[in-house]
Design an enzyme around this catalytic site. Structure first.
Site, short mmCIF file in Angstrom:
data_model
loop_
_atom_site.label_atom_id
_atom_site.label_comp_id
_atom_site.label_asym_id
_atom_site.label_seq_id
_atom_site.Cartn_x
_atom_site.Cartn_y
_atom_site.Cartn_z
N ARG A 81 0.83 -1.21 0.00
CA ARG A 81 0.00 0.00 0.00
C ARG A 81 0.86 1.26 0.00
O ARG A 81 0.54 2.25 -0.66
CB ARG A 81 -0.97 -0.02 1.18
CG ARG A 81 -2.03 1.07 1.09
CD ARG A 81 -3.13 0.89 2.12
NE ARG A 81 -2.61 0.99 3.47
CZ ARG A 81 -3.32 0.70 4.57
NH1 ARG A 81 -4.57 0.28 4.47
NH2 ARG A 81 -2.78 0.82 5.77
N LYS A 183 -2.73 6.45 1.24
CA LYS A 183 -2.58 6.92 2.62
C LYS A 183 -1.65 8.13 2.63
O LYS A 183 -0.44 8.00 2.86
CB LYS A 183 -2.05 5.78 3.49
CG LYS A 183 -2.37 5.93 4.95
CD LYS A 183 -2.24 4.61 5.68
CE LYS A 183 -2.31 4.76 7.17
NZ LYS A 183 -3.60 5.27 7.66
N GLU A 219 -16.41 5.93 4.66
CA GLU A 219 -15.63 5.39 5.77
C GLU A 219 -15.54 6.41 6.88
O GLU A 219 -16.03 7.54 6.77
CB GLU A 219 -14.24 4.96 5.31
CG GLU A 219 -13.36 6.08 4.80
CD GLU A 219 -11.93 5.60 4.52
OE1 GLU A 219 -11.42 4.77 5.28
OE2 GLU A 219 -11.34 6.08 3.55
#
Ligand code: PLP
Ligand code: COI
Length: 339
Positions: A81, A183, A219
């Protein structure tokens, strides 16, 4: 051996541990890295991380086993990620070998700060990749720093496995084709004001709706959402602008293969919460945090209970946490033993 600390009273706060790993990307290549005791970074005032948000990070944990050893949970997924984030922000990727070596070295060097088995605490590990060097144009940085540091932590939302309440935000945290799925600091900067406003109203955090139609749950600012239906389905939103949570994908696997639930990644309409008997937020820091209720405009919707965790959420928690701490057999390659 562990340090002497009030392990049971840990929150989610920065604590300076003795060692961190630091490596520089310079002249087109990663240079030799090393552990260091210095927790200050000295960087150019023209660093792209400071001006243009060219930075990304990860979060993972080390868990003390009953036999005294230490487990990492799916660190290869964090490496993957981080590199997806790096690619999107036009930064050099960190080779998986370097990532895993840095994480392992930092955990070993700070082993005394891995909380004891049974304390509820874990060692939170924060890998960080930033663009540095002299660059004032909107361009990729000439140099990069990759660092990994860690600290012992307790629950992220107060109460841990006790339900807390959330409020739907009127703000968006990410654009439809933007950076929601990686992220990067900018997503979190955008969530600070909504998060503060939610906390001022006594909610744990806010829930974001999809930025295109504002009809579907995306989310939480720091975790993914899941719900359990009356038909025993595990449902979680599917969207290109939410962070692909490693915890969420682990729960999808465990719900299906260990608990025998049907699993669905799909639309979760904010005006159709009655379909859920339980709901929760999941993530590395959040683990599984049951959602008591959600405030949406003038309506407050309670799921299972505002004070008690639901039975399916409890089972998912026991399975996930049991695997992380080494008490329950893990699916292949989920656990990397540090020692
Ligand atoms: N969503 C956001 C915005 C997050 O910050 C996090 C934390 O990493 C998650 C979801 C959960 O992801 P993971 O389970 O990989 O920690
Ligand atoms: C994590 O769960 O690792 C996160 O990054 C969430 C939050 C602390 C930003």
């Amino acid at each position: 051996m562990e340090k002497t600390m009030n392990w049971n009273e840990l929150g989610f706060n920065y604590i300076k541990t003795p060692w961190r790993f630091l490596v520089k990307w310079q002249d087109g290549a990663w240079q030799p890295g090393a552990l260091t005791q210095d927790n200050q970074l000295t960087i150019s005032e023209a660093s792209t991380a400071l001006h243009y948000g060219q930075q990304c990070f990860e979060g993972l944990k080390a868990y003390r086993r009953k036999d005294g050893g230490v487990n990492l949970f799916r660190p290869q997924e964090n490496s993957r990620r981080l590199n997806n984030s790096a690619k999107r922000l036009y930064m050099p990727e960190v080779p998986e070998e370097l990532f895993l070596s840095a994480v392992t070295q930092v955990v070993k060097a700070n082993e005394a700060y891995v909380p004891p088995y049974g304390s509820g605490g874990t060692l939170y590990i924060r890998p960080l990749l930033i663009g540095v060097g002299d660059m004032i144009g909107v361009q990729a940085a000439p140099e990069y720093l990759f660092t990994v540091f860690c600290m012992p932590v307790g629950p992220y939302f107060k109460g841990g496995l006790t339900p807390t309440n959330f409020i739907v935000s009127e703000y968006d945290r990410a654009a439809p084709m933007g950076t929601g799925a990686i992220k990067v600091g900018g997503n979190y900067a955008a969530s600070l004001l909504p998060g503060k406003e939610a906390k001022e109203k006594n909610f744990s955090d806010c829930i974001y709706l999809d930025p295109q139609t504002h009809t579907k749950i995306e989310e939480v600012g720091s975790a993914n959402f899941f719900g359990i239906t009356k038909e025993n389905q595990f449902v979680t939103p599917s969207s290109p602008s939410i962070l692909p949570s490693i915890t969420k994908y682990s729960l999808l696997y465990l719900a299906k293969n260990r608990l025998g639930l049907e699993t669905i990644e799909g639309d979760v309409y904010i005006d159709d919460l009655d379909r859920f008997t339980e709901a929760g937020a999941c993530g590395t820091a959040a683990v599984i945090s049951p959602i008591g209720g959600i405030q949406y405009k003038d309506t407050f919707h309670v799921f299972y209970s505002e004070t008690e965790v639901g039975p399916v959420t409890q089972k998912l928690y026991d399975e996930l946490v049991g695997i992380q701490f080494g008490d329950i057999e893990a699916p292949e390659d989920w656990i990397l033993q540090v020692n």
